[in-house]
Design a protein around this motif. Structure first.
Motif, mmCIF file in Angstrom:
data_model
loop_
_atom_site.group_PDB
_atom_site.id
_atom_site.type_symbol
_atom_site.label_atom_id
_atom_site.label_comp_id
_atom_site.label_asym_id
_atom_site.label_seq_id
_atom_site.Cartn_x
_atom_site.Cartn_y
_atom_site.Cartn_z
ATOM 1 N N ASP A 1 0.640 -1.284 0.330
ATOM 2 C CA ASP A 1 -0.028 -0.247 -0.216
ATOM 3 C C ASP A 1 0.938 1.427 0.067
ATOM 4 O O ASP A 1 0.230 2.204 -0.495
ATOM 5 C CB ASP A 1 -0.532 0.328 0.861
ATOM 6 C CG ASP A 1 -1.938 -1.364 1.000
ATOM 7 O OD1 ASP A 1 -2.334 -1.246 -0.104
ATOM 8 O OD2 ASP A 1 -2.176 -1.494 2.236
ATOM 9 N N LEU A 2 2.092 1.243 0.017
ATOM 10 C CA LEU A 2 2.830 2.509 -0.267
ATOM 11 C C LEU A 2 3.419 2.536 -1.109
ATOM 12 O O LEU A 2 3.728 1.797 -2.480
ATOM 13 C CB LEU A 2 3.850 2.250 0.939
ATOM 14 C CG LEU A 2 3.606 1.678 2.568
ATOM 15 C CD1 LEU A 2 5.291 1.787 2.920
ATOM 16 C CD2 LEU A 2 3.005 3.454 2.805
ATOM 17 N N GLU B 1 8.710 5.598 -0.309
ATOM 18 C CA GLU B 1 8.091 5.153 1.095
ATOM 19 C C GLU B 1 8.312 3.613 1.521
ATOM 20 O O GLU B 1 9.077 3.162 2.528
ATOM 21 C CB GLU B 1 6.461 5.500 0.968
ATOM 22 C CG GLU B 1 5.852 6.751 0.884
ATOM 23 C CD GLU B 1 4.650 6.670 0.467
ATOM 24 O OE1 GLU B 1 4.014 7.264 0.283
ATOM 25 O OE2 GLU B 1 3.937 6.018 0.875
ATOM 26 N N ALA B 2 7.824 2.698 0.310
ATOM 27 C CA ALA B 2 8.396 1.231 0.949
ATOM 28 C C ALA B 2 10.022 1.076 1.441
ATOM 29 O O ALA B 2 10.309 0.464 2.374
ATOM 30 C CB ALA B 2 7.766 -0.012 -0.400
ATOM 31 N N LEU B 3 11.125 1.556 0.100
ATOM 32 C CA LEU B 3 12.021 1.165 0.331
ATOM 33 C C LEU B 3 12.609 2.088 1.030
ATOM 34 O O LEU B 3 13.828 1.348 2.007
ATOM 35 C CB LEU B 3 12.486 2.180 -0.985
ATOM 36 C CG LEU B 3 14.458 1.129 -1.110
ATOM 37 C CD1 LEU B 3 14.514 0.156 -1.131
ATOM 38 C CD2 LEU B 3 14.995 1.969 -2.626
ATOM 39 N N ALA B 4 12.291 3.486 1.424
ATOM 40 C CA ALA B 4 12.672 4.558 2.867
ATOM 41 C C ALA B 4 12.294 3.506 4.359
ATOM 42 O O ALA B 4 12.901 3.909 5.149
ATOM 43 C CB ALA B 4 11.997 6.272 2.927
ATOM 44 N N PHE B 5 11.025 2.700 3.856
ATOM 45 C CA PHE B 5 10.693 2.516 5.085
ATOM 46 C C PHE B 5 12.037 1.188 5.898
ATOM 47 O O PHE B 5 12.335 1.207 6.712
ATOM 48 C CB PHE B 5 8.888 1.084 5.209
ATOM 49 C CG PHE B 5 8.975 0.193 6.390
ATOM 50 C CD1 PHE B 5 8.807 1.285 7.257
ATOM 51 C CD2 PHE B 5 9.085 -0.405 5.771
ATOM 52 C CE1 PHE B 5 8.183 0.769 8.394
ATOM 53 C CE2 PHE B 5 9.162 -1.796 7.008
ATOM 54 C CZ PHE B 5 8.576 -1.174 8.492
ATOM 55 N N LEU B 6 12.725 0.228 4.927
ATOM 56 C CA LEU B 6 13.223 -0.471 4.536
ATOM 57 C C LEU B 6 14.737 0.277 5.112
ATOM 58 O O LEU B 6 15.440 -0.580 5.792
ATOM 59 C CB LEU B 6 12.924 -1.425 3.066
ATOM 60 C CG LEU B 6 12.440 -2.298 3.172
ATOM 61 C CD1 LEU B 6 12.530 -3.113 1.820
ATOM 62 C CD2 LEU B 6 12.106 -3.509 4.183
ATOM 63 N N GLU C 1 7.075 7.039 -7.331
ATOM 64 C CA GLU C 1 5.291 7.368 -6.375
ATOM 65 C C GLU C 1 4.156 6.558 -6.963
ATOM 66 O O GLU C 1 3.195 6.842 -6.456
ATOM 67 C CB GLU C 1 4.735 9.383 -6.909
ATOM 68 C CG GLU C 1 5.964 9.749 -6.531
ATOM 69 C CD GLU C 1 6.720 9.750 -5.122
ATOM 70 O OE1 GLU C 1 5.939 9.264 -4.478
ATOM 71 O OE2 GLU C 1 7.976 10.043 -5.173
ATOM 72 N N GLN C 2 4.881 5.187 -7.746
ATOM 73 C CA GLN C 2 3.479 3.987 -7.735
ATOM 74 C C GLN C 2 3.627 3.568 -6.681
ATOM 75 O O GLN C 2 4.252 2.667 -6.098
ATOM 76 C CB GLN C 2 3.674 3.927 -9.074
ATOM 77 C CG GLN C 2 3.422 2.967 -9.683
ATOM 78 C CD GLN C 2 3.523 2.993 -11.078
ATOM 79 O OE1 GLN C 2 4.324 3.356 -11.835
ATOM 80 N NE2 GLN C 2 3.278 1.549 -11.004
ATOM 81 N N PRO C 3 2.434 3.251 -6.364
ATOM 82 C CA PRO C 3 1.950 2.187 -5.177
ATOM 83 C C PRO C 3 2.801 1.068 -6.161
ATOM 84 O O PRO C 3 2.105 0.464 -6.891
ATOM 85 C CB PRO C 3 0.805 1.935 -4.916
ATOM 86 C CG PRO C 3 -0.301 3.441 -6.068
ATOM 87 C CD PRO C 3 0.761 3.825 -6.840
ATOM 88 N N GLN D 1 6.088 -7.183 -11.744
ATOM 89 C CA GLN D 1 6.827 -8.472 -11.293
ATOM 90 C C GLN D 1 8.343 -7.929 -11.152
ATOM 91 O O GLN D 1 8.645 -7.504 -10.073
ATOM 92 C CB GLN D 1 5.991 -9.978 -11.215
ATOM 93 C CG GLN D 1 6.722 -10.790 -10.448
ATOM 94 C CD GLN D 1 6.196 -12.412 -10.607
ATOM 95 O OE1 GLN D 1 5.839 -12.135 -12.744
ATOM 96 N NE2 GLN D 1 7.222 -13.389 -10.342
ATOM 97 N N GLY D 2 8.584 -8.374 -12.163
ATOM 98 C CA GLY D 2 9.854 -7.466 -12.758
ATOM 99 C C GLY D 2 10.368 -5.848 -11.661
ATOM 100 O O GLY D 2 11.313 -6.207 -10.868
ATOM 101 N N GLN D 3 9.618 -5.278 -11.526
ATOM 102 C CA GLN D 3 9.426 -3.566 -11.485
ATOM 103 C C GLN D 3 9.185 -4.242 -9.617
ATOM 104 O O GLN D 3 9.955 -3.759 -9.241
ATOM 105 C CB GLN D 3 8.563 -2.719 -10.870
ATOM 106 C CG GLN D 3 7.916 -2.639 -13.238
ATOM 107 C CD GLN D 3 7.464 -1.816 -13.643
ATOM 108 O OE1 GLN D 3 5.452 -1.828 -12.493
ATOM 109 N NE2 GLN D 3 7.157 -0.981 -14.853
ATOM 110 N N ARG D 4 8.827 -4.863 -8.986
ATOM 111 C CA ARG D 4 8.997 -5.076 -7.954
ATOM 112 C C ARG D 4 9.809 -5.693 -7.490
ATOM 113 O O ARG D 4 10.907 -5.596 -6.666
ATOM 114 C CB ARG D 4 7.681 -5.914 -7.392
ATOM 115 C CG ARG D 4 6.433 -5.583 -6.991
ATOM 116 C CD ARG D 4 5.204 -6.308 -6.399
ATOM 117 N NE ARG D 4 4.627 -6.287 -7.035
ATOM 118 C CZ ARG D 4 3.179 -6.737 -6.789
ATOM 119 N NH1 ARG D 4 2.772 -6.933 -5.617
ATOM 120 N NH2 ARG D 4 2.399 -6.317 -7.706
#
Ligand SMILES: Nc1ncnc2c1ncn2[C@@H]1O[C@H](COP(=O)(O)OP(=O)(O)OP(=O)(O)O)[C@@H](O)[C@H]1O
Length: 213
Positions: free
Chosen positions: A92-93, A97-102, A129-131, A137-140
């Motif tokens: 949901d981030l 944001e998700a990477l900054a969290f890590l 800025e994309q959720p 899958q590759g982008q994730r």
């Protein structure tokens, strides 16, 4: 007096002796010895189900060996980065944001700036800025691997389970160069890959001799 250790052969950062792993009713491997040195790249080989993921999780401290002794030198075990099959990015981030969290979980300062830079290095600047849930899958996978570019201050050990999965050719090359640069700085890298990889100086470690079943 100790003899000086030649730079080309530094003492192991990881020393595992007599490791055994049991999963369910099966013992997967037994008596496994592994020494990994700073600056080394090791490609862990083995057939499906041979126990590569199980071994990596033991080395990363995520599960316990049934037998054996595992030593990380100089606190390296507390600094390691483990990237498994799951990308560990919060859906949901936004990607940034998700990477900054890590980055914060890793204890790094300037987490937002580091995440921003790392995503650029992995070719994901336009996706920041994309959720996460809307990424391919590759982008994730690239987003997860951006963890490896968050800091280059410490030669942290990297344990990477199928890091090339879902990557296109350019991203595979980017990852290989990232791994090689890390090893050149004295970082140790242990990885699995079912496809052949282009990694200068990589040594193979075959699980087969230690297998029980
Ligand atoms: N928690 C568990 N409980 C029972 N069996 C398990 C568990 N985890 C793994 N196994 C079994 O252990 C064996 C080794 O699994 P593991 O994932 O370590 O193999 P692998 O070499 O990484 O395989 P692959 O190449 O397919 O990724 C498999 O037969 C698997 O079913």
């Amino acid at each position: 007096m100790h003899a000086p250790v030649p730079e080309s052969n530094p003492p192991p950062v990881l020393n595992a002796r007599g490791l055994a792993c049991r999963r369910g009713r099966r013992t997967l491997f037994r008596g496994l010895d592994m020494q990994l040195r700073p600056g080394s790249i090791t490609w862990l080989r083995g057939t499906n189900g041979s126990g590569k993921t199980s071994l990596m999780r033991i080395l990363a401290g995520l599960s316990a060996a049934t037998e054996g002794v595992l030593q990380w030198c100089d606190g390296a075990g507390g600094q390691l980065i483990y990237i498994g099959h799951s990308n560990a990015l919060k859906d949901d981030l936004t990607l940034a944001e998700a990477l900054a969290f890590l980055a914060r979980l890793q204890g790094l300062d300037d987490a937002d700036a580091r995440a921003h830079r790392a995503l650029g290095l992995l070719g994901l600047a336009s996706r920041r800025e994309q959720p996460v849930r809307t990424l391919s899958q590759g982008q994730r996978r690239r987003g997860a691997l951006a963890r490896l570019a968050l800091d280059d201050e410490l030669p942290r050990p990297w344990i990477l389970d199928e890091p090339y999965d879902a990557l296109d050719r350019d991203s595979m090359a980017t990852l290989s160069r990232l791994i090689e640069a890390h090893a050149a700085r004295g970082g140790m890298v242990l990885l699995t890959s079912h496809q052949s990889v282009d990694l200068a100086g990589a040594a193979e470690f075959d699980l087969e001799p230690w297998r029980c079943a």
